[in-house]
Write an enzyme that holds these catalytic residues in place. Sequence first.
Site, PDB file in Angstrom:
ATOM      1  N   SER A   8       0.426  -8.800  -5.566  1.00  0.00           N
ATOM      2  CA  SER A   8       1.714  -8.705  -4.885  1.00  0.00           C
ATOM      3  C   SER A   8       2.121 -10.049  -4.295  1.00  0.00           C
ATOM      4  O   SER A   8       1.400 -10.611  -3.464  1.00  0.00           O
ATOM      5  CB  SER A   8       1.646  -7.668  -3.773  1.00  0.00           C
ATOM      6  OG  SER A   8       2.837  -7.722  -2.999  1.00  0.00           O
ATOM      7  N   HIS A  33       3.369  -7.778  -9.012  1.00  0.00           N
ATOM      8  CA  HIS A  33       4.028  -6.790  -8.158  1.00  0.00           C
ATOM      9  C   HIS A  33       5.043  -7.493  -7.275  1.00  0.00           C
ATOM     10  O   HIS A  33       4.704  -8.404  -6.507  1.00  0.00           O
ATOM     11  CB  HIS A  33       2.989  -6.062  -7.300  1.00  0.00           C
ATOM     12  CG  HIS A  33       3.521  -4.828  -6.656  1.00  0.00           C
ATOM     13  ND1 HIS A  33       3.677  -3.638  -7.335  1.00  0.00           N
ATOM     14  CD2 HIS A  33       3.938  -4.593  -5.387  1.00  0.00           C
ATOM     15  CE1 HIS A  33       4.158  -2.723  -6.515  1.00  0.00           C
ATOM     16  NE2 HIS A  33       4.328  -3.277  -5.323  1.00  0.00           N
ATOM     17  N   ASP A  35       7.653  -6.823  -4.404  1.00  0.00           N
ATOM     18  CA  ASP A  35       8.108  -5.894  -3.375  1.00  0.00           C
ATOM     19  C   ASP A  35       9.519  -6.260  -2.942  1.00  0.00           C
ATOM     20  O   ASP A  35       9.757  -7.356  -2.419  1.00  0.00           O
ATOM     21  CB  ASP A  35       7.171  -5.952  -2.165  1.00  0.00           C
ATOM     22  CG  ASP A  35       5.853  -5.248  -2.432  1.00  0.00           C
ATOM     23  OD1 ASP A  35       5.893  -4.076  -2.843  1.00  0.00           O
ATOM     24  OD2 ASP A  35       4.795  -5.868  -2.240  1.00  0.00           O
ATOM     25  N   MET A  37      12.468  -5.356  -0.454  1.00  0.00           N
ATOM     26  CA  MET A  37      12.715  -4.667   0.817  1.00  0.00           C
ATOM     27  C   MET A  37      14.113  -5.004   1.312  1.00  0.00           C
ATOM     28  O   MET A  37      14.552  -6.153   1.212  1.00  0.00           O
ATOM     29  CB  MET A  37      11.679  -5.087   1.861  1.00  0.00           C
ATOM     30  CG  MET A  37      10.240  -4.854   1.445  1.00  0.00           C
ATOM     31  SD  MET A  37       9.106  -5.337   2.783  1.00  0.00           S
ATOM     32  CE  MET A  37       7.525  -5.164   1.950  1.00  0.00           C
ATOM     33  N   HIS A  66       9.016  -3.024  -7.272  1.00  0.00           N
ATOM     34  CA  HIS A  66       8.897  -1.872  -6.374  1.00  0.00           C
ATOM     35  C   HIS A  66      10.060  -1.914  -5.389  1.00  0.00           C
ATOM     36  O   HIS A  66      10.075  -2.733  -4.468  1.00  0.00           O
ATOM     37  CB  HIS A  66       7.546  -1.957  -5.664  1.00  0.00           C
ATOM     38  CG  HIS A  66       7.317  -0.907  -4.646  1.00  0.00           C
ATOM     39  ND1 HIS A  66       6.299  -1.011  -3.706  1.00  0.00           N
ATOM     40  CD2 HIS A  66       7.937   0.277  -4.375  1.00  0.00           C
ATOM     41  CE1 HIS A  66       6.311   0.053  -2.929  1.00  0.00           C
ATOM     42  NE2 HIS A  66       7.299   0.841  -3.307  1.00  0.00           N
ATOM     43  N   MET A  68      11.782  -0.853  -2.450  1.00  0.00           N
ATOM     44  CA  MET A  68      11.699  -0.183  -1.149  1.00  0.00           C
ATOM     45  C   MET A  68      13.054  -0.331  -0.476  1.00  0.00           C
ATOM     46  O   MET A  68      13.220  -1.080   0.500  1.00  0.00           O
ATOM     47  CB  MET A  68      10.574  -0.789  -0.311  1.00  0.00           C
ATOM     48  CG  MET A  68       9.192  -0.416  -0.804  1.00  0.00           C
ATOM     49  SD  MET A  68       7.865  -1.185   0.153  1.00  0.00           S
ATOM     50  CE  MET A  68       7.684  -2.715  -0.758  1.00  0.00           C
ATOM     51  N   MET A 137       1.581   5.097  -2.132  1.00  0.00           N
ATOM     52  CA  MET A 137       1.458   4.125  -1.057  1.00  0.00           C
ATOM     53  C   MET A 137       0.232   4.486  -0.226  1.00  0.00           C
ATOM     54  O   MET A 137       0.122   5.603   0.286  1.00  0.00           O
ATOM     55  CB  MET A 137       2.700   4.124  -0.172  1.00  0.00           C
ATOM     56  CG  MET A 137       3.948   3.556  -0.832  1.00  0.00           C
ATOM     57  SD  MET A 137       3.773   1.836  -1.375  1.00  0.00           S
ATOM     58  CE  MET A 137       3.358   1.002   0.160  1.00  0.00           C
ATOM     59  N   ASP A 173      -0.991   1.040  -3.689  1.00  0.00           N
ATOM     60  CA  ASP A 173      -0.465  -0.162  -3.046  1.00  0.00           C
ATOM     61  C   ASP A 173      -0.711  -0.085  -1.550  1.00  0.00           C
ATOM     62  O   ASP A 173      -0.167   0.782  -0.866  1.00  0.00           O
ATOM     63  CB  ASP A 173       1.039  -0.254  -3.342  1.00  0.00           C
ATOM     64  CG  ASP A 173       1.692  -1.475  -2.725  1.00  0.00           C
ATOM     65  OD1 ASP A 173       0.992  -2.305  -2.111  1.00  0.00           O
ATOM     66  OD2 ASP A 173       2.924  -1.614  -2.861  1.00  0.00           O
ATOM     67  N   GLY A 195      -2.386  -7.651  -2.512  1.00  0.00           N
ATOM     68  CA  GLY A 195      -1.619  -8.771  -1.971  1.00  0.00           C
ATOM     69  C   GLY A 195      -2.516  -9.707  -1.195  1.00  0.00           C
ATOM     70  O   GLY A 195      -2.959 -10.739  -1.701  1.00  0.00           O
TER      71      GLY A 195
END
Length: 216
Positions: A8, A33, A35, A37, A66, A68, A137, A173, A195
């Site tokens: 990540s 990965h 992320d 957000m 991913h 979020m 998660m 994750d 990560g």
Amino acid sequence: MYIKLSPSILAADYGALRESVRLVERAGADYLHIDVMDGCFVPNITVGPPVVKALRASSSLIFDCHLMVAEPDKYVDAFAEAGADIITVHAEAARHLQRTLSHIRSLGKRAGAALNPATDISALRYVLDDLDMALIMTVNPGFGGQKFIPAMTKKVADLRAVLGERKVDIEVDGGITLENLGEITSAGANVIVAGSAVYRAEDPALAVRRFKGLEK
């Protein structure tokens, strides 16, 4: 079962992001990965499609995006165009989850659905055949460096049982380390997001190889 590693970039050096991606790619990572957000579904704000597009130009890794975000349908097309290979949305955020997953597939991408720790796997019961990947998660989303929630091991095992013979990946994750890797993969997870355990290790390339079982 072949284990795929998805480092990540949430824990990477954003000042040298391209080199951070190349480092894990050279070391043998399978996925990257990413992320995403929005400061709404989760407290932090990270990257958007322009960053994915910039990294896509210099990496052949599978981009595991991913989302979020509170309204994922607004962003799916943009991430697909930017170069995402897997697009995962949260069951808690997608108002019409089956339609969203079907749309992701219609763009030629792999479709994933994520569940927060408190969300039961029953949220996926009627979309199992629309999934390429289910993301459990193992921490509450929004921050890196959190501790793994032990109850999530059983959640992974329960989901693997429900999936049966379906060729659906289970990704985990949050808080995954070399110490709990065996526990979570034995439960049925086959895509590992790491990560801090990779990017904040003394030797990130060695950490990748250890996660992959290439070195002790």
